[in-house]
Motif scaffolding. Sequence first.
Motif, PDB file in Angstrom:
ATOM      1  N   ARG A   1      -9.147   3.449   1.153  1.00 17.17           N
ATOM      2  CA  ARG A   1      -8.118   3.712   0.144  1.00 17.17           C
ATOM      3  C   ARG A   1      -8.692   3.703  -1.285  1.00 17.17           C
ATOM      4  O   ARG A   1      -7.946   3.775  -2.255  1.00 17.17           O
ATOM      5  CB  ARG A   1      -7.010   2.652   0.220  1.00 17.17           C
ATOM      6  CG  ARG A   1      -6.194   2.728   1.491  1.00 17.17           C
ATOM      7  CD  ARG A   1      -5.102   1.661   1.488  1.00 17.17           C
ATOM      8  NE  ARG A   1      -4.305   1.709   0.285  1.00 17.17           N
ATOM      9  CZ  ARG A   1      -3.255   2.517   0.096  1.00 17.17           C
ATOM     10  NH1 ARG A   1      -2.893   3.356   1.069  1.00 17.17           N
ATOM     11  NH2 ARG A   1      -2.574   2.491  -1.031  1.00 17.17           N
TER      12      ARG A   1
ATOM     13  N   ASP B   1      -6.022   7.120   4.904  1.00 19.04           N
ATOM     14  CA  ASP B   1      -5.576   6.059   5.813  1.00 19.04           C
ATOM     15  C   ASP B   1      -5.589   6.516   7.268  1.00 19.04           C
ATOM     16  O   ASP B   1      -5.574   5.686   8.186  1.00 19.04           O
ATOM     17  CB  ASP B   1      -4.155   5.617   5.450  1.00 19.04           C
ATOM     18  CG  ASP B   1      -4.019   5.227   3.994  1.00 19.04           C
ATOM     19  OD1 ASP B   1      -4.390   6.039   3.128  1.00 19.04           O
ATOM     20  OD2 ASP B   1      -3.522   4.120   3.724  1.00 19.04           O
TER      21      ASP B   1
ATOM     22  N   ASP C   1       1.671   4.292  -2.611  1.00 19.91           N
ATOM     23  CA  ASP C   1       1.488   5.705  -2.255  1.00 19.91           C
ATOM     24  C   ASP C   1       2.739   6.519  -2.585  1.00 19.91           C
ATOM     25  O   ASP C   1       2.640   7.662  -3.066  1.00 19.91           O
ATOM     26  CB  ASP C   1       1.160   5.841  -0.771  1.00 19.91           C
ATOM     27  CG  ASP C   1      -0.254   5.380  -0.445  1.00 19.91           C
ATOM     28  OD1 ASP C   1      -1.015   5.124  -1.400  1.00 19.91           O
ATOM     29  OD2 ASP C   1      -0.583   5.264   0.748  1.00 19.91           O
TER      30      ASP C   1
ATOM     31  N   ASP D   1       0.831  -1.214   0.000  1.00 16.79           N
ATOM     32  CA  ASP D   1       0.000   0.000   0.000  1.00 16.79           C
ATOM     33  C   ASP D   1       0.861   1.258   0.000  1.00 16.79           C
ATOM     34  O   ASP D   1       0.635   2.190  -0.792  1.00 16.79           O
ATOM     35  CB  ASP D   1      -0.923   0.003   1.214  1.00 16.79           C
ATOM     36  CG  ASP D   1      -2.099  -0.959   1.063  1.00 16.79           C
ATOM     37  OD1 ASP D   1      -2.313  -1.427  -0.075  1.00 16.79           O
ATOM     38  OD2 ASP D   1      -2.765  -1.260   2.070  1.00 16.79           O
ATOM     39  N   TYR D   2       1.857   1.278   0.867  1.00 13.72           N
ATOM     40  CA  TYR D   2       2.622   2.518   0.999  1.00 13.72           C
ATOM     41  C   TYR D   2       3.729   2.649  -0.041  1.00 13.72           C
ATOM     42  O   TYR D   2       4.189   3.759  -0.311  1.00 13.72           O
ATOM     43  CB  TYR D   2       3.139   2.647   2.427  1.00 13.72           C
ATOM     44  CG  TYR D   2       1.985   2.907   3.371  1.00 13.72           C
ATOM     45  CD1 TYR D   2       1.337   4.134   3.367  1.00 13.72           C
ATOM     46  CD2 TYR D   2       1.490   1.886   4.182  1.00 13.72           C
ATOM     47  CE1 TYR D   2       0.249   4.369   4.188  1.00 13.72           C
ATOM     48  CE2 TYR D   2       0.392   2.114   5.002  1.00 13.72           C
ATOM     49  CZ  TYR D   2      -0.233   3.359   5.001  1.00 13.72           C
ATOM     50  OH  TYR D   2      -1.326   3.579   5.789  1.00 13.72           O
TER      51      TYR D   2
ATOM     52  N   PRO E   1      -4.763  11.516   2.201  1.00 13.30           N
ATOM     53  CA  PRO E   1      -4.367  10.456   3.153  1.00 13.30           C
ATOM     54  C   PRO E   1      -5.543   9.940   3.975  1.00 13.30           C
ATOM     55  O   PRO E   1      -5.633  10.144   5.201  1.00 13.30           O
ATOM     56  CB  PRO E   1      -3.321  11.150   4.030  1.00 13.30           C
ATOM     57  CG  PRO E   1      -3.693  12.585   4.001  1.00 13.30           C
ATOM     58  CD  PRO E   1      -4.255  12.835   2.627  1.00 13.30           C
TER      59      PRO E   1
END
Length: 611
Positions: free
Chosen positions: A215, A194, A145, A141-142, A192
């Motif tokens: 997300r 998240d 990102d 996920d990151y 963001p």
Amino acid sequence: LILLDSLLQEMKKNGVAPKDVKDVEDGGGGKSKLGSFIQTYVMVKLLGRKPKDPDAEPEPPKTWKERLTYVADNAKGDKDAPSYFGGHFRAYLAFDNGKEYHYKWLTVINIAVMYNLTFVIGRSIFWELDNLTPNGWFVLDYISDLIYLLDLFIRMHEGYLEQGLMVKEPKKLRKNYTKGQYFVVDMISIIPTDIAYLFFDKKCFEQVPCPVILRLNRVFRIDRMFEFFDKTETRTNFPNAFRIAKVVLYILILIHWNACFFFAISFAIGFETDGWVYQGSPNLVTQYVYSFYWSTLTLTTIGETPQPVQDIEYVFVTCDFLIGVLIFATIVGNIGSMITNMGAARAEFQNRMDSIKQYLVFRKVGGELENRVIKWFDYLWSNKQSMDEEKVLGMLPDKLKAEIAMHVHLETLKKVKIFQECEKGLLVDLVLKLKLEVFSPGDYVCRKGDVGKEMYIIKRGKLDVVADDGIKVFVTLGDGVVFGELSILNVPGSKMGNRRTANVRSKGYSDLFSLNKDDLWDALQEYPEAKKMLLEKGKEILMKDNMIDEEKARREEAAQLTVQEKIEVIDQQVDAISTRFGRLMGEYESFQAKVKERMTSIENKFEEKKD
């Protein structure tokens, strides 16, 4: 020695080799020993660098600062380019979206978008998938990102054209981006969301949707995926196959999302509460496979599905049917068009072949001649020579057509001895006029005594030079051989005139480039010096074979003069006559003055004697 000899042959092409292998072994007579010789070979052949000229002045050594300084492509030759890191890095903060590195970056961002497009919705609905590897999903996920943030930086500095030139000033690029259509969407995709994880339990068990649904805004970067597909379609050599693969991918993504919606509605209603909802086991694979199967049947409307019971079920199935009818009808139609386009060239070629067959039947041409025509068509298709080059390249500007023709034909034209020293402009004009001709086995390319209207360069195949009886073979011509060039030059004084001097017959299927006589002379009108040189070269070749009649040459040279050239010759002759006439007039006046002076002198003497 064999290895060194092969190296020598390669080096001689670049003009940097010693004379023979012995020179390489002991350094005698050669400019380099074995080690430096191989080093030079690697530099030229493998690295593509030019060897150093021993007679050239040595370049001044670079300073340490110059060696540690990197200048980007967009800043080369620009003294005003900004510098960074104490002047060691000079570049404009601008990315050219036509470069290869930009396409590679699109590949990276496309992977990130595809990941979010498929797994965010899947993990938010199928909790077993989200719990499969929490740490792995966290890392992926990151990473995606981070790629999104890098893409945002790159996108706001992508160059654009203004008055035909790429804008490289960062401020202008950022201003153009903020005013563009993708700015708002890109901002939404990197919000963001998240942070809201803090208000939810990290684990998702028998819960729909899972917190990862937060997300879902990452999907708004989907336009980058479309951009990647568009650029790939223009780059690939198989565009129709790629279009079909792209449509299939769209179908799979649509079915995947619809399967997730089906499972979510089944969970909301309750598993096994009626015959329409999900009835299977809690196993992840079973859940997804059944949902995907149900989605495929519903959207394609090709199978029986359970009857809806509740209102929400009816609404969802009705929407699915409408989506299936509208979208899949469009998709299937597009695939049909793509498949048709893939065979368009073959269909067009077959239509031309059928027309020829119908003509042969109508004119009652059959037997061996009909078979030769059919085999000729088969040879064209099997060797990919059925393409109409003029039609394909017709939409291109003349400059691009000339560059393509030079890339394809220039080396072939340079094989012609009489053209080897011609200026490049003439060769460019001529390569545009080369035409490919295919001859069947037994076809005569030319016969002895025929008027020469073309010259030929053998691209592929074998041709026999045969006697008049067609049996005796004098010589066989192969790839790269040129013939017929003298007959189209109209060399003054040639004893054969512009007639062919031999019979040339194709041994098998032969591909020949032909250059028409009229095209050559049209091009030579713009290059009088090249025309003069070509005629002199042709005359030299014929004189070696004693094929020049000097008296006839003088007459034909005069006859070949154009009207403008004849006027120039007459002007020169008139100037010469005027000069001679002026000289004669001067001599006459001088003579007349002398005679008059003498007559005066005689008259004076006569009068003195008379007195």
